[in-house]
Design a protein around this motif. Structure first.
Motif, PDB file in Angstrom:
ATOM      1  N   ALA A 168    -111.836  70.328 -90.899  1.00 35.09           N
ATOM      2  CA  ALA A 168    -111.723  71.736 -90.501  1.00 35.09           C
ATOM      3  C   ALA A 168    -110.857  72.508 -91.490  1.00 35.09           C
ATOM      4  CB  ALA A 168    -111.149  71.829 -89.091  1.00 35.09           C
ATOM      5  N   VAL A 169    -109.719  71.927 -91.884  1.00 38.08           N
ATOM      6  CA  VAL A 169    -108.845  72.601 -92.853  1.00 38.08           C
ATOM      7  C   VAL A 169    -109.580  72.804 -94.172  1.00 38.08           C
ATOM      8  CG1 VAL A 169    -106.753  72.294 -94.245  1.00 38.08           C
ATOM      9  CG2 VAL A 169    -106.699  71.809 -91.786  1.00 38.08           C
ATOM     10  N   GLY A 170    -110.318  71.786 -94.588  1.00 37.99           N
ATOM     11  CA  GLY A 170    -111.077  71.895 -95.825  1.00 37.99           C
ATOM     12  C   GLY A 170    -112.150  72.964 -95.778  1.00 37.99           C
ATOM     13  N   GLU A 171    -112.577  73.330 -94.563  1.00 32.36           N
ATOM     14  CA  GLU A 171    -113.613  74.350 -94.391  1.00 32.36           C
ATOM     15  C   GLU A 171    -113.034  75.711 -94.006  1.00 32.36           C
ATOM     16  OE1 GLU A 171    -116.064  72.419 -91.520  1.00 32.36           O
ATOM     17  OE2 GLU A 171    -116.657  70.842 -92.916  1.00 32.36           O
ATOM     18  N   GLY A 172    -111.711  75.836 -94.085  1.00 32.40           N
ATOM     19  CA  GLY A 172    -111.098  77.145 -93.912  1.00 32.40           C
ATOM     20  C   GLY A 172    -110.451  77.427 -92.569  1.00 32.40           C
ATOM     21  N   VAL A 173    -110.459  76.468 -91.640  1.00 32.76           N
ATOM     22  CA  VAL A 173    -109.768  76.672 -90.363  1.00 32.76           C
ATOM     23  C   VAL A 173    -108.263  76.644 -90.622  1.00 32.76           C
ATOM     24  CG1 VAL A 173    -109.322  75.717 -88.067  1.00 32.76           C
ATOM     25  CG2 VAL A 173    -111.646  75.687 -89.006  1.00 32.76           C
ATOM     26  N   GLU A 174    -107.540  77.615 -90.080  1.00 31.37           N
ATOM     27  CA  GLU A 174    -106.111  77.720 -90.338  1.00 31.37           C
ATOM     28  C   GLU A 174    -105.304  77.019 -89.245  1.00 31.37           C
ATOM     29  OE1 GLU A 174    -105.189  81.901 -90.890  1.00 31.37           O
ATOM     30  OE2 GLU A 174    -105.370  81.628 -93.048  1.00 31.37           O
ATOM     31  N   LEU A 175    -104.518  76.042 -89.669  1.00 31.12           N
ATOM     32  CA  LEU A 175    -103.614  75.331 -88.770  1.00 31.12           C
ATOM     33  C   LEU A 175    -102.190  75.560 -89.228  1.00 31.12           C
ATOM     34  CD1 LEU A 175    -105.296  71.807 -88.357  1.00 31.12           C
ATOM     35  CD2 LEU A 175    -105.540  73.814 -86.896  1.00 31.12           C
ATOM     36  N   ARG A 176    -101.308  75.802 -88.282  1.00 26.81           N
ATOM     37  CA  ARG A 176     -99.889  75.937 -88.579  1.00 26.81           C
ATOM     38  C   ARG A 176     -99.205  74.588 -88.316  1.00 26.81           C
ATOM     39  NH1 ARG A 176     -97.502  80.629 -90.351  1.00 26.81           N
ATOM     40  NH2 ARG A 176     -98.270  81.824 -88.589  1.00 26.81           N
ATOM     41  N   ALA A 177     -98.349  74.165 -89.217  1.00 27.71           N
ATOM     42  CA  ALA A 177     -97.546  72.957 -89.022  1.00 27.71           C
ATOM     43  C   ALA A 177     -96.229  73.339 -88.345  1.00 27.71           C
ATOM     44  CB  ALA A 177     -97.266  72.274 -90.356  1.00 27.71           C
ATOM     45  N   VAL A 178     -95.878  72.613 -87.305  1.00 32.73           N
ATOM     46  CA  VAL A 178     -94.663  72.891 -86.534  1.00 32.73           C
ATOM     47  C   VAL A 178     -93.771  71.643 -86.591  1.00 32.73           C
ATOM     48  CG1 VAL A 178     -93.720  73.517 -84.283  1.00 32.73           C
ATOM     49  CG2 VAL A 178     -95.957  74.406 -84.995  1.00 32.73           C
ATOM     50  N   PRO A 179     -92.635  71.706 -87.293  1.00 30.03           N
ATOM     51  CA  PRO A 179     -91.765  70.533 -87.357  1.00 30.03           C
ATOM     52  C   PRO A 179     -91.183  70.187 -85.987  1.00 30.03           C
ATOM     53  CG  PRO A 179     -91.278  72.063 -89.142  1.00 30.03           C
ATOM     54  CD  PRO A 179     -92.193  72.779 -88.196  1.00 30.03           C
ATOM     55  N   VAL A 180     -91.135  68.920 -85.703  1.00 32.46           N
ATOM     56  CA  VAL A 180     -90.604  68.444 -84.422  1.00 32.46           C
ATOM     57  C   VAL A 180     -89.134  68.825 -84.301  1.00 32.46           C
ATOM     58  CG1 VAL A 180     -89.984  66.379 -83.112  1.00 32.46           C
ATOM     59  CG2 VAL A 180     -92.220  66.529 -84.186  1.00 32.46           C
ATOM     60  N   GLU A 181     -88.746  69.303 -83.118  1.00 34.48           N
ATOM     61  CA  GLU A 181     -87.336  69.463 -82.782  1.00 34.48           C
ATOM     62  C   GLU A 181     -86.897  68.239 -82.007  1.00 34.48           C
ATOM     63  OE1 GLU A 181     -86.243  72.950 -80.630  1.00 34.48           O
ATOM     64  OE2 GLU A 181     -86.335  74.253 -82.382  1.00 34.48           O
ATOM     65  N   GLY A 182     -85.820  67.603 -82.453  1.00 30.19           N
ATOM     66  CA  GLY A 182     -85.362  66.394 -81.779  1.00 30.19           C
ATOM     67  C   GLY A 182     -86.093  65.171 -82.304  1.00 30.19           C
ATOM     68  N   PRO A 183     -85.946  64.046 -81.614  1.00 30.20           N
ATOM     69  CA  PRO A 183     -86.536  62.799 -82.107  1.00 30.20           C
ATOM     70  C   PRO A 183     -88.034  62.732 -81.841  1.00 30.20           C
ATOM     71  CG  PRO A 183     -85.517  62.411 -79.998  1.00 30.20           C
ATOM     72  CD  PRO A 183     -85.215  63.845 -80.356  1.00 30.20           C
ATOM     73  N   TRP A 184     -88.662  61.809 -82.543  1.00 33.31           N
ATOM     74  CA  TRP A 184     -90.086  61.510 -82.359  1.00 33.31           C
ATOM     75  C   TRP A 184     -90.229  60.000 -82.310  1.00 33.31           C
ATOM     76  CZ3 TRP A 184     -93.530  58.701 -85.403  1.00 33.31           C
ATOM     77  CH2 TRP A 184     -94.900  58.839 -85.103  1.00 33.31           C
ATOM     78  N   PHE A 185     -90.877  59.518 -81.268  1.00 38.00           N
ATOM     79  CA  PHE A 185     -91.117  58.084 -81.144  1.00 38.00           C
ATOM     80  C   PHE A 185     -92.582  57.838 -80.819  1.00 38.00           C
ATOM     81  CE2 PHE A 185     -86.684  58.648 -79.700  1.00 38.00           C
ATOM     82  CZ  PHE A 185     -86.026  57.794 -80.572  1.00 38.00           C
ATOM     83  N   ASP A 186     -93.188  56.923 -81.547  1.00 34.36           N
ATOM     84  CA  ASP A 186     -94.525  56.432 -81.249  1.00 34.36           C
ATOM     85  C   ASP A 186     -94.333  55.107 -80.531  1.00 34.36           C
ATOM     86  OD1 ASP A 186     -97.047  55.358 -81.170  1.00 34.36           O
ATOM     87  OD2 ASP A 186     -97.413  55.436 -83.311  1.00 34.36           O
ATOM     88  N   ILE A 187     -94.570  55.097 -79.221  1.00 35.17           N
ATOM     89  CA  ILE A 187     -94.247  53.921 -78.409  1.00 35.17           C
ATOM     90  C   ILE A 187     -95.355  52.879 -78.580  1.00 35.17           C
ATOM     91  CG2 ILE A 187     -93.540  53.102 -76.132  1.00 35.17           C
ATOM     92  CD1 ILE A 187     -91.746  55.268 -77.308  1.00 35.17           C
ATOM     93  N   GLY A 188     -95.379  52.255 -79.761  1.00 36.95           N
ATOM     94  CA  GLY A 188     -96.424  51.288 -80.046  1.00 36.95           C
ATOM     95  C   GLY A 188     -95.928  49.867 -80.206  1.00 36.95           C
ATOM     96  N   THR A 189     -94.625  49.710 -80.360  1.00 43.14           N
ATOM     97  CA  THR A 189     -94.042  48.386 -80.563  1.00 43.14           C
ATOM     98  C   THR A 189     -92.816  48.228 -79.667  1.00 43.14           C
ATOM     99  OG1 THR A 189     -92.530  49.108 -82.316  1.00 43.14           O
ATOM    100  CG2 THR A 189     -94.758  48.439 -82.986  1.00 43.14           C
ATOM    101  N   PRO A 190     -92.402  46.988 -79.400  1.00 42.03           N
ATOM    102  CA  PRO A 190     -91.170  46.802 -78.618  1.00 42.03           C
ATOM    103  C   PRO A 190     -89.972  47.495 -79.252  1.00 42.03           C
ATOM    104  CG  PRO A 190     -92.384  44.734 -78.745  1.00 42.03           C
ATOM    105  CD  PRO A 190     -93.073  45.698 -79.684  1.00 42.03           C
ATOM    106  N   GLU A 191     -89.934  47.534 -80.587  1.00 46.23           N
ATOM    107  CA  GLU A 191     -88.804  48.152 -81.280  1.00 46.23           C
ATOM    108  C   GLU A 191     -88.769  49.662 -81.055  1.00 46.23           C
ATOM    109  OE1 GLU A 191     -89.769  44.285 -82.839  1.00 46.23           O
ATOM    110  OE2 GLU A 191     -91.018  46.083 -82.673  1.00 46.23           O
ATOM    111  N   SER A 192     -89.927  50.313 -81.146  1.00 43.66           N
ATOM    112  CA  SER A 192     -89.949  51.770 -80.943  1.00 43.66           C
ATOM    113  C   SER A 192     -89.675  52.117 -79.484  1.00 43.66           C
ATOM    114  CB  SER A 192     -91.274  52.360 -81.405  1.00 43.66           C
ATOM    115  OG  SER A 192     -92.353  51.807 -80.700  1.00 43.66           O
ATOM    116  N   LEU A 193     -90.160  51.295 -78.572  1.00 44.25           N
ATOM    117  CA  LEU A 193     -89.862  51.523 -77.150  1.00 44.25           C
ATOM    118  C   LEU A 193     -88.366  51.396 -76.898  1.00 44.25           C
ATOM    119  CD1 LEU A 193     -90.686  51.943 -74.195  1.00 44.25           C
ATOM    120  CD2 LEU A 193     -91.160  49.481 -74.064  1.00 44.25           C
TER     121      LEU A 193
END
Length: 242
Positions: free
Chosen positions: A206-231
């Motif tokens: 979509a971006v390559g075809e001209g759709v405009e997306l705004r990037a919004v930096p995360v406020e605070g932490p970000w966790f991907d709960i995929g491993t015991p360590e990240s959990l």
């Protein structure tokens, strides 16, 4: 852009979690003594989302029972089942018949962010386009590299770039505000090298075809709960947060 509906992807098996995910769906694992899925849904409701379609799969009955026993105030919830785990784009597409035309917020049931990120994302979405949440990493090889310009407009997205090849440190954090432009891109997707139909590849098209997306930096932490360590890291953060 005003979106009052959301899609929450909660069908994964959580295989990397080992025994932790064997009997409990990954989105129902507790972070700060609260199931992660409930944290997400409560954050969406507080941001003005009125209806959520949850894509379930592994141990789906546990998810349905949990939400039946403890509904989220102000939020209407519907479910659709992903029988075969064919990727995030196919999962979002399953929710399409239950969505009204127009914008929606898509997010993952195993991503932890602070709730203020949802209204920020909704407010930043460009008319006729959308917005995606991004987080800084050393190398975005494990997710999707997001290239942006000085106005935080997305110029390029590269899903799973080889390690050491990215010229950006922004990673696709998951949550995004999308619109009906996403559907033809999802329908045209070919399987990735991993054999999945991946939503970031549809966004990249979509971006390559001209759709405009705004990037919004995360406020605070970000966790991907995929491993015991990240959990464990998410739990430590939640327990120490004021």
């Amino acid at each position: 852009m005003t979106a009052r509906q959301a899609v929450v992807l909660a069908a994964g098996r959580g295989t990397r979690l080992g025994a932790l995910g064997a009997d409990t769906p990954k989105p129902l694992l507790e972070v700060g003594r609260r199931p992660l899925l409930f944290r997400t849904l409560e954050g969406l409701a507080a941001a003005g989302i009125e209806r959520a379609v949850i894509v379930v799969g592994h141990l789906r009955e546990r998810v349905l029972e949990a939400l039946a026993a403890s509904p989220v105030p102000g939020l209407t919830v519907q479910f659709v089942t992903q029988e075969r785990l064919e990727g995030t784009a196919r999962a979002v597409a399953l929710a399409r018949p239950l969505l009204a035309p127009g914008p929606f917020l898509a997010t993952w049931g195993d991503i932890f962010v602070e709730p203020q990120n949802y209204p920020r994302l909704l407010a930043a979405a460009l008319p006729g386009g959308g917005a995606i949440l991004v987080n800084p990493v050393d190398d975005p090889w494990a997710g999707a590299a997001v290239y942006i310009d000085d106005a935080f407009r997305v110029t390029r997205i590269v899903e799973k770039p080889p390690p050491g090849t990215s010229a950006t440190n922004w990673n696709n954090a998951g949550p995004a505000v999308l619109d009906d432009w996403v559907w033809p891109r999802v329908e045209r997707l070919e399987p990735s090298p991993r054999g999945e139909y991946e939503l970031p590849r549809a966004l990249a098209a979509a971006v390559g075809e001209g759709v405009e997306l705004r990037a919004v930096p995360v406020e605070g932490p970000w966790f991907d709960i995929g491993t015991p360590e990240s959990l464990a890291a998410a739990r430590r953060y939640a327990e120490s947060a004021p």
